[in-house]
Write a protein that holds these residues in place. Sequence first.
Motif, PDB file in Angstrom:
ATOM      1  N   MET A  35     -24.723   7.176   8.846  1.00 29.17           N
ATOM      2  CA  MET A  35     -24.864   7.689  10.203  1.00 29.17           C
ATOM      3  C   MET A  35     -23.490   7.799  10.845  1.00 29.17           C
ATOM      4  N   LYS A  36     -23.268   8.931  11.536  1.00 25.07           N
ATOM      5  CA  LYS A  36     -22.008   9.102  12.255  1.00 25.07           C
ATOM      6  C   LYS A  36     -21.953   8.118  13.430  1.00 25.07           C
ATOM      7  N   LYS A  37     -20.777   7.602  13.690  1.00 32.00           N
ATOM      8  CA  LYS A  37     -20.572   6.757  14.866  1.00 32.00           C
ATOM      9  C   LYS A  37     -20.132   7.671  16.001  1.00 32.00           C
ATOM     10  N   ILE A  38     -20.839   7.600  17.130  1.00 32.32           N
ATOM     11  CA  ILE A  38     -20.570   8.491  18.262  1.00 32.32           C
ATOM     12  C   ILE A  38     -20.058   7.703  19.458  1.00 32.32           C
ATOM     13  N   MET A  39     -19.110   8.291  20.163  1.00 30.03           N
ATOM     14  CA  MET A  39     -18.619   7.726  21.418  1.00 30.03           C
ATOM     15  C   MET A  39     -19.111   8.619  22.546  1.00 30.03           C
ATOM     16  N   PHE A  40     -19.845   8.039  23.495  1.00 28.95           N
ATOM     17  CA  PHE A  40     -20.356   8.784  24.645  1.00 28.95           C
ATOM     18  C   PHE A  40     -19.340   8.745  25.782  1.00 28.95           C
ATOM     19  N   VAL A  41     -19.056   9.933  26.340  1.00 31.61           N
ATOM     20  CA  VAL A  41     -18.135  10.073  27.459  1.00 31.61           C
ATOM     21  C   VAL A  41     -18.845  10.900  28.526  1.00 31.61           C
ATOM     22  N   GLY A  42     -18.828  10.423  29.745  1.00 33.13           N
ATOM     23  CA  GLY A  42     -19.449  11.157  30.849  1.00 33.13           C
ATOM     24  C   GLY A  42     -19.254  10.403  32.144  1.00 33.13           C
ATOM     25  N   THR A  92     -28.027   5.485  24.898  1.00 35.02           N
ATOM     26  CA  THR A  92     -27.726   4.445  23.908  1.00 35.02           C
ATOM     27  C   THR A  92     -28.959   3.592  23.657  1.00 35.02           C
ATOM     28  N   GLN A  93     -29.608   3.153  24.736  1.00 31.23           N
ATOM     29  CA  GLN A  93     -30.809   2.331  24.602  1.00 31.23           C
ATOM     30  C   GLN A  93     -31.907   3.082  23.856  1.00 31.23           C
ATOM     31  N   ARG A  94     -32.090   4.359  24.157  1.00 33.98           N
ATOM     32  CA  ARG A  94     -33.129   5.162  23.496  1.00 33.98           C
ATOM     33  C   ARG A  94     -32.826   5.291  22.004  1.00 33.98           C
ATOM     34  N   LEU A  95     -31.585   5.611  21.665  1.00 35.38           N
ATOM     35  CA  LEU A  95     -31.217   5.778  20.257  1.00 35.38           C
ATOM     36  C   LEU A  95     -31.341   4.475  19.469  1.00 35.38           C
ATOM     37  N   LYS A  96     -31.140   3.354  20.133  1.00 36.30           N
ATOM     38  CA  LYS A  96     -31.230   2.059  19.462  1.00 36.30           C
ATOM     39  C   LYS A  96     -32.645   1.488  19.499  1.00 36.30           C
ATOM     40  N   GLY A  97     -33.578   2.197  20.145  1.00 33.91           N
ATOM     41  CA  GLY A  97     -34.961   1.723  20.205  1.00 33.91           C
ATOM     42  C   GLY A  97     -35.162   0.542  21.138  1.00 33.91           C
ATOM     43  N   LEU A  98     -34.284   0.424  22.123  1.00 35.76           N
ATOM     44  CA  LEU A  98     -34.368  -0.674  23.087  1.00 35.76           C
ATOM     45  C   LEU A  98     -35.187  -0.256  24.309  1.00 35.76           C
ATOM     46  N   GLU A  99     -35.617  -1.236  25.071  1.00 36.74           N
ATOM     47  CA  GLU A  99     -36.297  -0.960  26.334  1.00 36.74           C
ATOM     48  C   GLU A  99     -35.296  -0.317  27.284  1.00 36.74           C
ATOM     49  N   LEU A 100     -35.725   0.719  28.000  1.00 35.52           N
ATOM     50  CA  LEU A 100     -34.831   1.383  28.942  1.00 35.52           C
ATOM     51  C   LEU A 100     -34.737   0.559  30.213  1.00 35.52           C
ATOM     52  N   SER A 101     -33.527   0.140  30.524  1.00 32.92           N
ATOM     53  CA  SER A 101     -33.293  -0.592  31.767  1.00 32.92           C
ATOM     54  C   SER A 101     -31.891  -0.250  32.241  1.00 32.92           C
ATOM     55  N   ILE A 117     -16.067  -0.946  27.834  1.00 32.33           N
ATOM     56  CA  ILE A 117     -16.525  -0.246  26.638  1.00 32.33           C
ATOM     57  C   ILE A 117     -17.458  -1.173  25.861  1.00 32.33           C
ATOM     58  N   GLN A 118     -18.626  -0.624  25.492  1.00 30.06           N
ATOM     59  CA  GLN A 118     -19.614  -1.382  24.721  1.00 30.06           C
ATOM     60  C   GLN A 118     -19.669  -0.814  23.310  1.00 30.06           C
ATOM     61  N   PHE A 119     -19.439  -1.661  22.319  1.00 29.18           N
ATOM     62  CA  PHE A 119     -19.478  -1.243  20.921  1.00 29.18           C
ATOM     63  C   PHE A 119     -20.794  -1.674  20.293  1.00 29.18           C
ATOM     64  N   TYR A 120     -21.478  -0.729  19.685  1.00 24.32           N
ATOM     65  CA  TYR A 120     -22.686  -0.993  18.917  1.00 24.32           C
ATOM     66  C   TYR A 120     -22.407  -0.527  17.491  1.00 24.32           C
ATOM     67  N   ASP A 121     -23.350  -0.727  16.591  1.00 25.52           N
ATOM     68  CA  ASP A 121     -23.117  -0.356  15.200  1.00 25.52           C
ATOM     69  C   ASP A 121     -22.720   1.109  15.040  1.00 25.52           C
ATOM     70  N   ALA A 122     -23.419   2.034  15.689  1.00 22.89           N
ATOM     71  CA  ALA A 122     -23.117   3.459  15.517  1.00 22.89           C
ATOM     72  C   ALA A 122     -22.872   4.182  16.838  1.00 22.89           C
ATOM     73  N   ILE A 123     -22.730   3.415  17.924  1.00 21.76           N
ATOM     74  CA  ILE A 123     -22.555   4.015  19.250  1.00 21.76           C
ATOM     75  C   ILE A 123     -21.470   3.264  20.014  1.00 21.76           C
ATOM     76  N   ILE A 124     -20.633   4.019  20.701  1.00 23.15           N
ATOM     77  CA  ILE A 124     -19.659   3.444  21.634  1.00 23.15           C
ATOM     78  C   ILE A 124     -20.005   4.008  23.011  1.00 23.15           C
ATOM     79  N   ASP A 125     -20.336   3.126  23.941  1.00 20.77           N
ATOM     80  CA  ASP A 125     -20.735   3.499  25.304  1.00 20.77           C
ATOM     81  C   ASP A 125     -19.556   3.205  26.224  1.00 20.77           C
ATOM     82  N   THR A 126     -19.028   4.243  26.872  1.00 15.26           N
ATOM     83  CA  THR A 126     -17.849   4.064  27.725  1.00 15.26           C
ATOM     84  C   THR A 126     -18.235   4.102  29.200  1.00 15.26           C
ATOM     85  N   PRO A 127     -17.516   3.382  30.049  1.00 18.15           N
ATOM     86  CA  PRO A 127     -17.773   3.444  31.492  1.00 18.15           C
ATOM     87  C   PRO A 127     -17.424   4.830  32.044  1.00 18.15           C
TER      88      PRO A 127
END
Length: 144
Positions: free
Chosen positions: A1-8, A18-27, A34-44
């Motif tokens: 799986m490609k590792k993606i960095m979200f910018v916005g 990020t929560q949806r792609l990881k199958g987590l509860e949306l909150s 910066i939050q690092f996950y296995d295949a996702i980087i979530d930026t402020p």
Amino acid sequence: MKKIMFVGSVGVGKTTLTQRLKGLELSYYKTQAIQFYDAIIDTPGEFLQHRKYYNALTVTATEADVIGLLVSAQAIMQTFPQGFSSLFTKPVIGVITKMDLAEDEEQIERARKQLKQAGAIQVFEISALENKGIEELEAYLQED
């Protein structure tokens, strides 16, 4: 799986996606660093909204395989400068978020145009709340 960095921008839906792609509860919670996950980087969102943080985005991008630029379907203001993708040495895709809140096709076309002008090679249209368009994005990230 490609590792993606979200910018916005702040509130565009990077963490929700990020929560949806990881199958987590949306909150909702505000991403402060910066939050690092296995295949996702979530930026402020502030990292995009304040140019002095662009260097943090470019340095962090070295950890990703692809950069995802996010724009809300409701966005009125220009989020990304033209050619923004040139900051990165990775492929850049666009993601239109909050498709469930789009009032008309003109709003969506404005978001598409903005992402293309920023340098996105492909644009995905999603609603993380309604789980629409997620499969297409996941399929892209699964491709070699």
